[in-house]
Write a protein that holds these residues in place. Structure first.
Motif, short mmCIF file in Angstrom:
data_model
loop_
_atom_site.label_atom_id
_atom_site.label_comp_id
_atom_site.label_asym_id
_atom_site.label_seq_id
_atom_site.Cartn_x
_atom_site.Cartn_y
_atom_site.Cartn_z
N ALA A 13 38.55 24.86 -39.08
CA ALA A 13 39.66 25.57 -38.59
C ALA A 13 40.93 25.07 -38.68
CB ALA A 13 39.45 26.15 -37.03
N ALA A 14 41.38 24.39 -39.58
CA ALA A 14 42.51 23.58 -39.72
C ALA A 14 43.52 24.48 -40.48
CB ALA A 14 42.48 22.31 -40.57
N THR A 15 44.62 24.23 -40.04
CA THR A 15 46.03 25.00 -40.60
C THR A 15 47.20 24.39 -40.54
OG1 THR A 15 47.06 27.00 -40.30
CG2 THR A 15 46.52 26.03 -38.35
N CYS A 16 48.04 24.60 -41.78
CA CYS A 16 49.17 23.81 -41.76
C CYS A 16 50.29 24.20 -40.78
CB CYS A 16 49.53 24.17 -43.20
SG CYS A 16 48.43 23.20 -44.64
N VAL A 17 50.99 23.46 -40.21
CA VAL A 17 51.93 23.74 -39.36
C VAL A 17 53.26 24.08 -40.14
CG1 VAL A 17 53.40 22.76 -37.57
CG2 VAL A 17 51.10 22.40 -37.36
N ALA A 18 54.03 25.24 -39.86
CA ALA A 18 55.03 25.51 -40.56
C ALA A 18 55.02 25.76 -41.99
CB ALA A 18 56.25 24.56 -40.29
N LEU A 19 53.98 25.61 -42.59
CA LEU A 19 53.84 25.77 -43.98
C LEU A 19 52.29 26.43 -43.91
CD1 LEU A 19 55.16 26.01 -46.52
CD2 LEU A 19 54.34 23.65 -47.09
N ALA A 20 51.39 26.06 -43.31
CA ALA A 20 50.02 26.17 -43.47
C ALA A 20 49.66 25.34 -44.75
CB ALA A 20 49.42 27.51 -43.40
N LEU A 21 50.94 24.73 -44.77
CA LEU A 21 50.65 23.97 -45.98
C LEU A 21 50.13 22.68 -45.32
CD1 LEU A 21 54.52 22.96 -47.72
CD2 LEU A 21 53.00 24.57 -48.47
N GLN A 143 41.06 31.32 -33.58
CA GLN A 143 42.11 31.96 -33.36
C GLN A 143 43.52 31.15 -32.66
OE1 GLN A 143 42.12 35.64 -30.96
NE2 GLN A 143 42.70 36.71 -32.94
N ARG A 144 42.83 30.31 -31.78
CA ARG A 144 43.96 29.50 -31.23
C ARG A 144 44.83 28.85 -31.90
NH1 ARG A 144 42.80 25.38 -26.38
NH2 ARG A 144 40.93 24.62 -27.86
N VAL A 145 44.28 27.82 -32.99
CA VAL A 145 44.97 27.17 -33.85
C VAL A 145 46.27 28.03 -34.68
CG1 VAL A 145 43.61 26.87 -35.86
CG2 VAL A 145 44.99 24.95 -35.02
N PHE A 146 45.73 29.20 -34.97
CA PHE A 146 46.53 30.05 -35.87
C PHE A 146 47.87 30.37 -35.06
CE2 PHE A 146 44.89 30.90 -39.77
CZ PHE A 146 43.61 30.36 -39.78
N GLY A 147 47.53 30.77 -33.51
CA GLY A 147 48.53 31.13 -32.73
C GLY A 147 49.47 29.88 -32.45
N LEU A 148 48.94 28.57 -32.37
CA LEU A 148 49.82 27.60 -32.15
C LEU A 148 50.92 27.20 -33.53
CD1 LEU A 148 47.17 25.09 -30.78
CD2 LEU A 148 49.55 25.65 -29.65
N ARG A 149 49.97 27.59 -34.67
CA ARG A 149 50.85 27.39 -36.00
C ARG A 149 52.06 28.35 -35.90
NH1 ARG A 149 48.23 30.55 -40.81
NH2 ARG A 149 49.17 32.13 -39.24
N ASP A 150 51.55 29.58 -35.47
CA ASP A 150 52.77 30.56 -35.48
C ASP A 150 53.90 30.26 -34.61
OD1 ASP A 150 51.48 32.15 -37.25
OD2 ASP A 150 50.80 33.41 -35.94
N ALA A 151 53.55 29.74 -33.21
CA ALA A 151 54.67 29.23 -32.27
C ALA A 151 55.43 28.01 -33.05
CB ALA A 151 53.90 28.49 -31.14
N ILE A 152 54.60 27.08 -33.74
CA ILE A 152 55.49 25.94 -34.07
C ILE A 152 56.53 26.38 -35.24
CG2 ILE A 152 55.29 23.83 -35.53
CD1 ILE A 152 52.57 23.47 -33.75
#
Length: 340
Positions: A13-21, A143-152
């Motif tokens: 469930a990893a996602t790139c912060v501010a790029l999801a890059l 879903q939490r990590v995607f919410g954190l990504r969006d916040a960042i």
């Protein structure tokens, strides 16, 4: 380009912060060093592959930002959530995390790296909100990590991100991070897949994609091909008009031809696009080398080779030696296409 899958939870469930890059040389923790002397666990292998994809994606996206029609602000950090795994406690032990949200990768020379954030640090707070109290577990768990990504993402878009993290040894650190511009593509490693695809917003690479074992520049060429589809908005175009074989073939040709431009600006040898095509093409008959909707791999090499002279000419127009594809690259796919 293949029709990309819809968003789904990744194994980590990893996602790139501010790029999801990205460059090699991330400083490793003592725990990571010890992994060199033993057989890696599957999640560690996944993390290393995701680290490679993230570094390459960040490098391509930031180096070409001046020429993309739109940009986003990025930190150069990738996060994941231990609670998204089957055994969160085992994940926290494996990566030495002090909480749920860990750093999966950090791109060298990025704002996150400059702040001192490293892989397997634990994120504690985001803009004053604590993970433990203000970001509870979610259902579905990813879903939490995607919410954190969006916040960042939102914080970086507005100017800066206040963040606190804990290193494996226990020390807590804080920093204010300002993002840098990048072409708006996220880069995600997908569990149990062996292909690569673009969906207009993301480049999705399967964890079993053979290009992950290639030398970095050749792997970067494959990523640049998919990123080119997003830059040229091919997925959006075909969602609007339908998948017409002749036009898909032109879009693939354009993605091939833009590939060496993106590599050039990211500091890779643009010839790596040719090296990738020659290594991949004869062996793999599917994916981006399907018949009828694609030129033959040897023809594609010729198209790329022809593009190199234009790149050299474009470099002469700038003092920094970069190649402005927004000015000099000529698409074969018509900009105005018939409706469905």
């Amino acid at each position: 380009m293949r029709r990309a899958p819809s968003p789904s939870p990744l194994r980590a469930a990893a996602t790139c912060v501010a790029l999801a890059l990205a460059l090699p040389g991330i400083q490793a923790s003592a725990q990571q060093d010890s992994a060199e002397t033993r057989e890696l666990q599957p999640l560690e292998v996944f993390q290393r592959s995701e680290d490679l994809l993230f570094r390459v994606g960040y490098r391509l996206a930031t180096a070409n930002a001046d020429f993309c029609p739109q940009t986003v602000r990025v930190s150069g950090m990738l996060i994941h959530d231990a609670e998204s795994y089957g055994d969160p406690d085992a994940v926290r032990r494996l990566f030495g995390l002090h909480g749920d949200i860990g750093v999966q990768a950090v791109a060298p020379a990025s704002p996150a790296a400059a702040a001192g954030i490293e892989r397997n640090n634990t994120i504690l707070t985001i803009n004053g909100q604590t993970i433990a109290q203000d970001w509870p577990k979610t259902d579905p768990r990813w879903q939490r990590v995607f919410g954190l990504r969006d916040a960042i993402d939102g914080a970086l878009a507005l100017g800066a991100l206040d963040i606190a993290w804990q290193i494996p040894g226990g020390t807590i650190r804080t920093a204010t991070i300002e993002g840098v511009d990048a072409c708006p593509t996220r880069f995600e490693l997908i569990d149990s897949k062996s292909n690569a695809a673009a969906d207009g917003e993301r480049v999705l690479v399967g964890e079993r994609f053979p290009g992950l074992a290639y030398e970095e520049a050749a792997f970067a060429a494959a990523i640049a091909h998919e990123m080119a589809h997003n830059i040229l908005r091919h997925p959006q175009t075909f969602r609007e008009i339908g998948w017409k074989r002749k036009l898909v073939r032109l879009s693939e040709r354009d993605a091939d031809r833009l590939m060496p431009w993106l590599l050039q600006n990211a500091g890779y040898d643009p010839q790596a696009a040719i090296a990738f095509m020659r290594r991949w093409g004869p062996k793999h008959g599917g994916w981006i080398f399907r018949k009828r909707s694609h030129d033959g791999w040897d023809e594609r090499v010729e198209f790329i080779e022809a593009e190199l002279a234009t790149i050299e000419a474009a470099k002469q127009s700038r003092a920094d030696g970069r190649a402005d594809w927004s000015m000099f690259f000529k698409q074969e796919l018509p900009r105005e296409l018939p409706e469905k």
